[in-house]
Write a protein that holds these residues in place. Structure first.
Motif, mmCIF file in Angstrom:
data_model
loop_
_atom_site.group_PDB
_atom_site.id
_atom_site.type_symbol
_atom_site.label_atom_id
_atom_site.label_comp_id
_atom_site.label_asym_id
_atom_site.label_seq_id
_atom_site.Cartn_x
_atom_site.Cartn_y
_atom_site.Cartn_z
ATOM 1 N N ARG A 143 26.618 39.724 47.733
ATOM 2 C CA ARG A 143 26.311 40.582 46.582
ATOM 3 C C ARG A 143 24.890 40.338 46.097
ATOM 4 O O ARG A 143 24.462 39.191 45.941
ATOM 5 C CB ARG A 143 27.301 40.313 45.447
ATOM 6 C CG ARG A 143 26.996 41.100 44.170
ATOM 7 C CD ARG A 143 27.967 40.755 43.048
ATOM 8 N NE ARG A 143 29.281 41.322 43.304
ATOM 9 C CZ ARG A 143 29.626 42.583 43.022
ATOM 10 N NH1 ARG A 143 28.723 43.414 42.499
ATOM 11 N NH2 ARG A 143 30.840 43.001 43.247
ATOM 12 N N GLY A 182 31.517 38.715 47.600
ATOM 13 C CA GLY A 182 31.362 39.453 46.361
ATOM 14 C C GLY A 182 31.827 40.893 46.416
ATOM 15 O O GLY A 182 31.348 41.717 45.620
ATOM 16 N N ASP A 184 34.544 43.759 45.697
ATOM 17 C CA ASP A 184 35.621 43.972 44.746
ATOM 18 C C ASP A 184 36.910 44.418 45.422
ATOM 19 O O ASP A 184 37.998 44.202 44.884
ATOM 20 C CB ASP A 184 35.202 45.027 43.708
ATOM 21 C CG ASP A 184 34.002 44.568 42.905
ATOM 22 O OD1 ASP A 184 34.136 43.565 42.178
ATOM 23 O OD2 ASP A 184 32.922 45.187 43.030
ATOM 24 N N GLY A 229 33.634 42.888 39.672
ATOM 25 C CA GLY A 229 34.348 41.645 39.398
ATOM 26 C C GLY A 229 35.738 41.842 38.848
ATOM 27 O O GLY A 229 36.535 40.894 38.842
ATOM 28 N N SER A 230 36.056 43.039 38.351
ATOM 29 C CA SER A 230 37.401 43.292 37.827
ATOM 30 C C SER A 230 38.411 43.320 38.965
ATOM 31 O O SER A 230 38.123 43.805 40.062
ATOM 32 C CB SER A 230 37.439 44.629 37.077
ATOM 33 O OG SER A 230 36.575 44.621 35.968
ATOM 34 N N GLU A 231 39.612 42.813 38.681
ATOM 35 C CA GLU A 231 40.656 42.855 39.706
ATOM 36 C C GLU A 231 41.178 44.282 39.841
ATOM 37 O O GLU A 231 41.494 44.929 38.841
ATOM 38 C CB GLU A 231 41.794 41.908 39.347
ATOM 39 C CG GLU A 231 42.873 41.849 40.421
ATOM 40 C CD GLU A 231 43.881 40.751 40.162
ATOM 41 O OE1 GLU A 231 45.099 41.074 40.105
ATOM 42 O OE2 GLU A 231 43.475 39.575 40.027
#
Length: 364
Positions: A143, A182, A184, A229-231
């Motif tokens: 990333r 990195g 998602d 970064g959110s799941e």
């Protein structure tokens, strides 16, 4: 970012075990399933659709199948659609994907470079040949600072099932390494059943099954990612037009044949249902004969019926033998087959029973 993750459409699938007419009907249904995915994408207001490989069954498809594919893809309207080459439709010189006439919203993910896909950057990992020795995701970069939502899309296996540590497994993907870089979400294709490898790496499974042994096929995934970064939130949605059933029955009473008929009679859309039927146990000769009649009938009513009755014994009972003429050579034949004790003797006795029954039931 909301998108639909799908894979393994295998449009143009041969289905050689079906009659030519039924195979053609089921091939058409696969294109209807693509249209159903397009309708779902519009319903949920998807920002895009990612097809993680094996859009087509092979690179030798003719113009008719390619035209039907192009027509089905138009059902997505203006929603962006990305098509990744898999092992069935690898990006070779004769690749069928490159011969498609694509609407403007559909793009081929042939290059190992990021492309903008709504609010995300999509990093394609196409198969450039049917079997890649190196991990197709190895090229993916770490990333970069300030980079937004990142999605990798690849086709291959994430688990090495081989017991030979020296063997080379083609198209093997190190999913953990991808996530550590990195990303998602890793949109995977190749396995035909829905499978969650981890929270960020999923297989949607084939939207139309291709064989009875597949676990949990027939769906697509609706994926939502709020921010880098959110799941991801992943919802499985069923879209299959066909129904594939395995019926494993043990019969010890004659009435269970009627129960099976009731079950088959209750199937919805029998012309779009494929059944793998396994029956074991022991019933009377009359019940065994009724079961074989049922199998013959439903072989014509279902899209496909694969019966296995080898483990079902027909035990002659008094009422069975009473229907058979027990005089002269017939009596001797029946007695000899009864005492034979071999599977071939039991089969011959069943055939003799059926012939006798048909002769007695025939109009004078």
């Amino acid at each position: 970012m909301r998108f639909i993750h799908t894979a393994d459409w295998q449009l143009g699938l041969k289905l050689r075990y079906l009659s030519p007419e039924r195979a053609a009907q089921l091939r058409l249904l696969r294109f209807q399933t693509v249209r159903a995915i397009g309708a779902l994408a519009r319903e949920v207001r998807a920002d895009g659709v990612l097809v993680a490989g094996d859009v087509l069954d092979d690179n030798a498809l003719g113009r008719d199948a390619l035209q039907q594919t192009s027509d089905a893809l138009r059902s997505f309207g203006d929603i962006p659609v990305g098509l990744l080459p898999g092992n069935h439709d690898a990006a070779t010189e004769d690749g069928a994907l490159a011969r498609l006439e694509l609407p403007g919203n559909v793009s081929l993910l042939f290059r190992r470079e990021p492309v903008r896909f709504g609010a995300a950057l999509v990093y394609p990992c196409p198969l450039l040949r049917r079997h890649e020795i190196d991990d197709p995701t190895a090229w993916l970069p770490e990333r970069a600072a300030g980079e937004g939502i990142r999605i990798a899309v690849a086709h291959g296996g994430v688990i090495n099932f081989s017991s030979d540590t020296d063997s080379v497994v083609p198209n093997l993907i190190d999913a953990d390494r991808v996530i550590r870089k990195g990303f998602d979400y890793l949109a995977l294709g190749d396995w035909h059943g829905t499978f969650r490898y981890n929270a960020r790496a999923w297989y949607p499974g084939a939207p139309e099954p291709t064989r009875f042994k597949e676990a949990d096929p027939g769906a697509v995934l609706i994926v939502e990612i709020d921010a880098p970064g959110s799941e991801p939130r992943v919802e499985r949605r069923q879209v299959a037009q066909t129904h594939w059933l395995t019926l494993d029955r043990e019969m010890t009473e004659d009435g269970q044949v009627d129960e099976l008929r009731t079950e088959l009679d209750g199937l919805p859309e029998r012309s779009q249902t494929l059944v793998n039927l396994r029956v074991r146990g022991a019933v009377s000769m009359a019940a065994r004969d009724a079961l074989e009649t049922l199998v013959r009938e439903y072989s014509e009513r279902l899209a496909y019926l694969a019966p296995d009755l080898d483990a079902l014994q027909a035990q002659p009972r008094a009422e069975d033998l009473a229907r058979m003429t027990a005089e002269g050579f017939m009596a001797a034949g029946v007695a000899r087959l009864q005492s034979g004790g071999q599977p071939v003797d039991a089969h011959a006795l069943q055939l003799l029973y059926r012939l006798q029954r048909e002769a007695c039931d025939a109009p004078a």
